[in-house]
Motif scaffolding. Structure first.
Motif, PDB file in Angstrom:
ATOM      1  N   GLY A 250       0.827  -1.203   0.000  1.00 42.08           N
ATOM      2  CA  GLY A 250       0.000   0.000   0.000  1.00 42.08           C
ATOM      3  C   GLY A 250       0.858   1.249   0.000  1.00 42.08           C
ATOM      4  O   GLY A 250       1.979   1.260  -0.511  1.00 42.08           O
ATOM      5  N   ARG A 251       0.349   2.308   0.608  1.00 46.71           N
ATOM      6  CA  ARG A 251       1.025   3.598   0.549  1.00 46.71           C
ATOM      7  C   ARG A 251       1.757   3.952   1.852  1.00 46.71           C
ATOM      8  O   ARG A 251       2.325   5.036   1.967  1.00 46.71           O
ATOM      9  N   ALA A 252       1.762   3.039   2.817  1.00 44.88           N
ATOM     10  CA  ALA A 252       2.467   3.303   4.071  1.00 44.88           C
ATOM     11  C   ALA A 252       3.959   3.462   3.805  1.00 44.88           C
ATOM     12  O   ALA A 252       4.542   2.769   2.966  1.00 44.88           O
ATOM     13  N   GLU A 253       4.566   4.365   4.543  1.00 45.54           N
ATOM     14  CA  GLU A 253       5.996   4.592   4.359  1.00 45.54           C
ATOM     15  C   GLU A 253       6.815   3.393   4.822  1.00 45.54           C
ATOM     16  O   GLU A 253       7.793   2.999   4.198  1.00 45.54           O
ATOM     17  N   SER A 254       6.391   2.805   5.948  1.00 50.77           N
ATOM     18  CA  SER A 254       7.145   1.689   6.513  1.00 50.77           C
ATOM     19  C   SER A 254       6.299   1.021   7.589  1.00 50.77           C
ATOM     20  O   SER A 254       5.192   1.454   7.895  1.00 50.77           O
ATOM     21  N   LEU A 255       6.853  -0.039   8.169  1.00 42.47           N
ATOM     22  CA  LEU A 255       6.245  -0.717   9.307  1.00 42.47           C
ATOM     23  C   LEU A 255       7.088  -0.442  10.542  1.00 42.47           C
ATOM     24  O   LEU A 255       8.308  -0.325  10.453  1.00 42.47           O
ATOM     25  N   ASN A 256       6.439  -0.357  11.704  1.00 44.07           N
ATOM     26  CA  ASN A 256       7.240  -0.212  12.905  1.00 44.07           C
ATOM     27  C   ASN A 256       7.923  -1.535  13.254  1.00 44.07           C
ATOM     28  O   ASN A 256       7.628  -2.582  12.664  1.00 44.07           O
ATOM     29  N   LEU A 257       8.845  -1.480  14.189  1.00 45.64           N
ATOM     30  CA  LEU A 257       9.681  -2.635  14.497  1.00 45.64           C
ATOM     31  C   LEU A 257       8.857  -3.863  14.875  1.00 45.64           C
ATOM     32  O   LEU A 257       9.067  -4.952  14.339  1.00 45.64           O
ATOM     33  N   ALA A 258       7.939  -3.711  15.819  1.00 48.45           N
ATOM     34  CA  ALA A 258       7.196  -4.861  16.312  1.00 48.45           C
ATOM     35  C   ALA A 258       6.321  -5.479  15.222  1.00 48.45           C
ATOM     36  O   ALA A 258       6.204  -6.710  15.117  1.00 48.45           O
ATOM     37  N   THR A 259       5.708  -4.639  14.379  1.00 47.94           N
ATOM     38  CA  THR A 259       4.873  -5.165  13.299  1.00 47.94           C
ATOM     39  C   THR A 259       5.708  -5.919  12.286  1.00 47.94           C
ATOM     40  O   THR A 259       5.343  -7.021  11.848  1.00 47.94           O
ATOM     41  N   ALA A 260       6.841  -5.346  11.899  1.00 42.61           N
ATOM     42  CA  ALA A 260       7.724  -6.027  10.958  1.00 42.61           C
ATOM     43  C   ALA A 260       8.223  -7.345  11.535  1.00 42.61           C
ATOM     44  O   ALA A 260       8.302  -8.361  10.823  1.00 42.61           O
ATOM     45  N   ALA A 261       8.552  -7.343  12.819  1.00 38.84           N
ATOM     46  CA  ALA A 261       9.019  -8.577  13.459  1.00 38.84           C
ATOM     47  C   ALA A 261       7.934  -9.650  13.434  1.00 38.84           C
ATOM     48  O   ALA A 261       8.211 -10.824  13.162  1.00 38.84           O
ATOM     49  N   ALA A 262       6.705  -9.259  13.728  1.00 39.16           N
ATOM     50  CA  ALA A 262       5.606 -10.225  13.706  1.00 39.16           C
ATOM     51  C   ALA A 262       5.435 -10.830  12.321  1.00 39.16           C
ATOM     52  O   ALA A 262       5.272 -12.048  12.171  1.00 39.16           O
ATOM     53  N   VAL A 263       5.484  -9.998  11.282  1.00 37.91           N
ATOM     54  CA  VAL A 263       5.330 -10.489   9.912  1.00 37.91           C
ATOM     55  C   VAL A 263       6.445 -11.477   9.575  1.00 37.91           C
ATOM     56  O   VAL A 263       6.193 -12.566   9.037  1.00 37.91           O
ATOM     57  N   CYS A 264       7.674 -11.113   9.889  1.00 38.10           N
ATOM     58  CA  CYS A 264       8.816 -11.965   9.549  1.00 38.10           C
ATOM     59  C   CYS A 264       8.789 -13.286  10.317  1.00 38.10           C
ATOM     60  O   CYS A 264       9.020 -14.364   9.742  1.00 38.10           O
ATOM     61  N   LEU A 265       8.528 -13.217  11.600  1.00 39.15           N
ATOM     62  CA  LEU A 265       8.540 -14.421  12.421  1.00 39.15           C
ATOM     63  C   LEU A 265       7.416 -15.377  12.034  1.00 39.15           C
ATOM     64  O   LEU A 265       7.605 -16.597  11.969  1.00 39.15           O
ATOM     65  N   TYR A 266       6.244 -14.834  11.758  1.00 37.33           N
ATOM     66  CA  TYR A 266       5.133 -15.696  11.352  1.00 37.33           C
ATOM     67  C   TYR A 266       5.368 -16.285   9.968  1.00 37.33           C
ATOM     68  O   TYR A 266       4.971 -17.422   9.694  1.00 37.33           O
ATOM     69  N   ALA A 267       6.023 -15.543   9.079  1.00 32.34           N
ATOM     70  CA  ALA A 267       6.346 -16.078   7.764  1.00 32.34           C
ATOM     71  C   ALA A 267       7.268 -17.286   7.894  1.00 32.34           C
ATOM     72  O   ALA A 267       7.072 -18.327   7.240  1.00 32.34           O
ATOM     73  N   SER A 268       8.267 -17.167   8.747  1.00 30.58           N
ATOM     74  CA  SER A 268       9.173 -18.290   8.979  1.00 30.58           C
ATOM     75  C   SER A 268       8.463 -19.454   9.643  1.00 30.58           C
ATOM     76  O   SER A 268       8.657 -20.622   9.275  1.00 30.58           O
ATOM     77  N   ALA A 269       7.630 -19.148  10.628  1.00 27.60           N
ATOM     78  CA  ALA A 269       6.916 -20.210  11.339  1.00 27.60           C
ATOM     79  C   ALA A 269       6.028 -21.008  10.385  1.00 27.60           C
ATOM     80  O   ALA A 269       5.989 -22.252  10.435  1.00 27.60           O
ATOM     81  N   ARG A 270       5.323 -20.327   9.503  1.00 29.98           N
ATOM     82  CA  ARG A 270       4.457 -21.017   8.553  1.00 29.98           C
ATOM     83  C   ARG A 270       5.283 -21.852   7.570  1.00 29.98           C
ATOM     84  O   ARG A 270       4.959 -23.018   7.294  1.00 29.98           O
TER      85      ARG A 270
END
Length: 275
Positions: A250-270
């Motif tokens: 989308g148009r968001a500039e970036s993700l904050n640390l905790a949100t990015a961490a959640a996305v990355c960790l869940y991607a690996s877990a799946r």
């Protein structure tokens, strides 16, 4: 039954607990404060080196009535119970509206060598993370994603900071946490143990979606997360096997640390569950 005598605000135990708000005193005593029923409940259940983690409990009259079973469990486990006024608990607490329970706990961090020896499949490494709320939230995300450990480098915030403990929502007591590890040492040891090290960075050459599509995410992985404001320095990115960005669709500039961490960790877990 007589009303239990309240501990004095000038008691040596109140003074000692109050000092644990400072990192230097926490490090010296190897104790920290756990505030609220959730943290205290997890502390009661936890063991550190086979010993109870919760050492003392300050509790108001109202909280003793509301959480009677929890107070009884703490007492049965050997914790010293201090009946305290609302003012004493408010003085010790880090929140604006305390819930009447505040525990003194022994440090529970795990030696980094033990983390590596356990052959972890998913690890979160916090490098240069300075905000205690972010650190605690990432720890909570790692716990939710099923990570095997969290490592805080020597340049990161103290996980026993009251704000970090509160933000972890009890997860500090759920998985191994190693502290004070130089990032170079952490990356080298994890790599030698067969763990693929990925640096999370918004300017990464690799794309998380691309990594998932390529089927490279199912192996043991350690994610390195950087400072909230400036991310990871070049020398830290250079240590990783790949520098991966979370795609912004989308148009968001970036993700904050905790949100990015959640996305990355869940991607690996799946990916690891389906590998």
């Amino acid at each position: 039954m007589a009303t239990p005598e309240l501990i004095s605000p000038r008691s040596a135990r109140v003074t000692a607990a109050r000092r644990l708000a400072k990192r230097s005193f926490r490090a010296k005593e190897r104790k920290f404060l756990a505030e609220g029923p959730q943290a205290v409940r997890e502390a009661v259940r936890h063991r550190t080196g086979g010993r109870p983690t919760l050492l003392e409990l300050f509790v108001t009259e109202e909280a003793a009535g509301r959480y009677g079973d929890l107070v009884a469990a703490a007492r049965a486990d050997g914790a010293l119970i201090h009946h305290a006024s609302d003012a004493v608990v408010a003085d010790l607490a880090d929140t604006v509206t305390p819930q009447g329970l505040l525990g003194v706990c022994r440090f529970l961090d795990t030696p980094f060598a033990e983390v590596v020896a356990a052959r972890p499949r998913l690890v979160a490494v916090l490098a240069h993370v300075r905000d205690p709320g972010n650190a605690g939230t990432v720890l909570r995300c790692a716990d939710a994603a099923g990570a095997d450990a969290v490592v805080l480098t020597d340049a990161s915030v103290d996980p026993y900071n009251p704000k970090a403990v509160r933000a972890s929502a009890g997860s500090l007591f759920h998985l191994p946490v190693a502290v004070g590890v130089p990032v170079e040492e952490a990356v080298a040891a994890l790599g030698a143990a067969g763990v693929r090290v990925l640096a999370a960075d918004g300017a990464g050459d690799a794309d998380l979606d691309g990594e998932l599509d390529a089927g490279t995410m199912g192996v043991p992985t350690a994610w390195v997360f950087g400072n909230e404001a400036w991310g990871l320095p070049e020398e830290t990115r250079a240590l990783a096997d790949a520098v991966v960005r979370v795609p912004i669709h989308g148009r968001a500039e970036s993700l904050n640390l905790a949100t990015a961490a959640a996305v990355c960790l869940y991607a690996s877990a799946r990916a690891q569950r389906t590998a």
